[in-house]
Design an enzyme around this catalytic site. Structure first.
Site, PDB file in Angstrom:
ATOM      1  N   HIS A   1       6.719  -1.802   3.134  1.00 39.63           N
ATOM      2  CA  HIS A   1       6.491  -3.203   3.499  1.00 39.63           C
ATOM      3  C   HIS A   1       5.611  -3.870   2.465  1.00 39.63           C
ATOM      4  CE1 HIS A   1       3.455  -0.672   5.432  1.00 39.63           C
ATOM      5  NE2 HIS A   1       2.609  -1.668   5.247  1.00 39.63           N
TER       6      HIS A   1
ATOM      7  N   ASN B   1       0.850  -1.185   0.000  1.00 38.40           N
ATOM      8  CA  ASN B   1       0.000   0.000   0.000  1.00 38.40           C
ATOM      9  C   ASN B   1       0.887   1.236   0.000  1.00 38.40           C
ATOM     10  OD1 ASN B   1      -2.373  -1.576   0.198  1.00 38.40           O
ATOM     11  ND2 ASN B   1      -2.080  -1.769   2.409  1.00 38.40           N
TER      12      ASN B   1
HETATM   13  P1  AMP Z   1      -0.350  -0.762   5.791  1.00 44.53           P
HETATM   14  O1  AMP Z   1      -1.757  -0.386   6.159  1.00 44.53           O
HETATM   15  O2  AMP Z   1      -0.199  -1.318   4.426  1.00 44.53           O
HETATM   16  O3  AMP Z   1       0.610   0.382   6.073  1.00 44.53           O
HETATM   17  O4  AMP Z   1       0.037  -1.974   6.719  1.00 44.53           O
HETATM   18  C1  AMP Z   1       0.489  -1.844   8.034  1.00 44.53           C
HETATM   19  C2  AMP Z   1       0.305  -3.175   8.676  1.00 44.53           C
HETATM   20  O5  AMP Z   1       1.131  -3.237   9.804  1.00 44.53           O
HETATM   21  C3  AMP Z   1      -1.130  -3.472   9.146  1.00 44.53           C
HETATM   22  O6  AMP Z   1      -1.584  -4.653   8.498  1.00 44.53           O
HETATM   23  C4  AMP Z   1      -0.972  -3.646  10.654  1.00 44.53           C
HETATM   24  O7  AMP Z   1      -1.810  -4.674  11.163  1.00 44.53           O
HETATM   25  C5  AMP Z   1       0.491  -3.999  10.793  1.00 44.53           C
HETATM   26  N1  AMP Z   1       1.131  -3.656  12.055  1.00 44.53           N
HETATM   27  C6  AMP Z   1       1.127  -2.455  12.664  1.00 44.53           C
HETATM   28  N2  AMP Z   1       1.872  -2.504  13.793  1.00 44.53           N
HETATM   29  C7  AMP Z   1       2.353  -3.756  13.879  1.00 44.53           C
HETATM   30  C8  AMP Z   1       3.189  -4.447  14.816  1.00 44.53           C
HETATM   31  N3  AMP Z   1       3.694  -3.833  15.914  1.00 44.53           N
HETATM   32  N4  AMP Z   1       3.466  -5.755  14.589  1.00 44.53           N
HETATM   33  C9  AMP Z   1       2.974  -6.387  13.509  1.00 44.53           C
HETATM   34  N5  AMP Z   1       2.193  -5.793  12.577  1.00 44.53           N
HETATM   35  C10 AMP Z   1       1.875  -4.506  12.766  1.00 44.53           C
END
Ligand code: AMP
Ligand code: ZN
Length: 116
Positions: free
Chosen positions: A102, A89
């Protein structure tokens, strides 16, 4: 180079806990806290960039580093047999909430979306 206020840099450095699924000298992968599929992992390069466009301008080799990691994990976990999805994203319309580039790996079940 890492960013002091970035939560994924802190995860890479072990300052915030995560469930690791893969690590080498360049890439770290861990379970998403809020899984959107039976298996949902996040792949990040250890070198901080903000998003995919920043990443490709900074060092395009990072894409290969990340997809090599995805290849190894998906073969090890046999996700390659039935298939999987990789998503990144970017920005507000893309729904990006963490500004360390990511790639989401989703699999382990038939996935909805994209016209299905
Ligand atoms: P995005 O919305 O593409 O930026 O994805 C961010 C992702 O990071 C989401 O799916 C969240 O659930 C995940 N996320 C946020 N904080 C953490 C964390 N501390 N450990 C694992 N996943 C996380
Ligand atoms: Zn970062």
């Amino acid at each position: 180079m890492n960013h002091p206020d970035c939560i994924f840099c802190k995860i890479v450095e072990g300052k915030i806990p995560s469930t690791k699924v893969f690590e080498n000298d360049k890439v770290y992968a861990f379970k998403d806290l809020h899984p959107q599929a039976f298996k949902h992992y996040l792949f990040v390069h250890k070198s901080h960039t903000r998003d995919v466009n920043d990443l490709i301008l900074t060092d395009g080799n990072q894409v290969a580093d990340i997809f090599s990691a995805i290849q190894q994990v998906t073969v090890n976990e046999k996700l390659d047999q039935m298939g999987f999805r990789v998503v990144t994203n970017m920005g507000s319309h893309g729904g990006q909430t963490v500004f360390h580039t990511h790639f989401h790996l989703l699999g382990g079940e038939p996935l909805k979306g994209f016209g299905r």
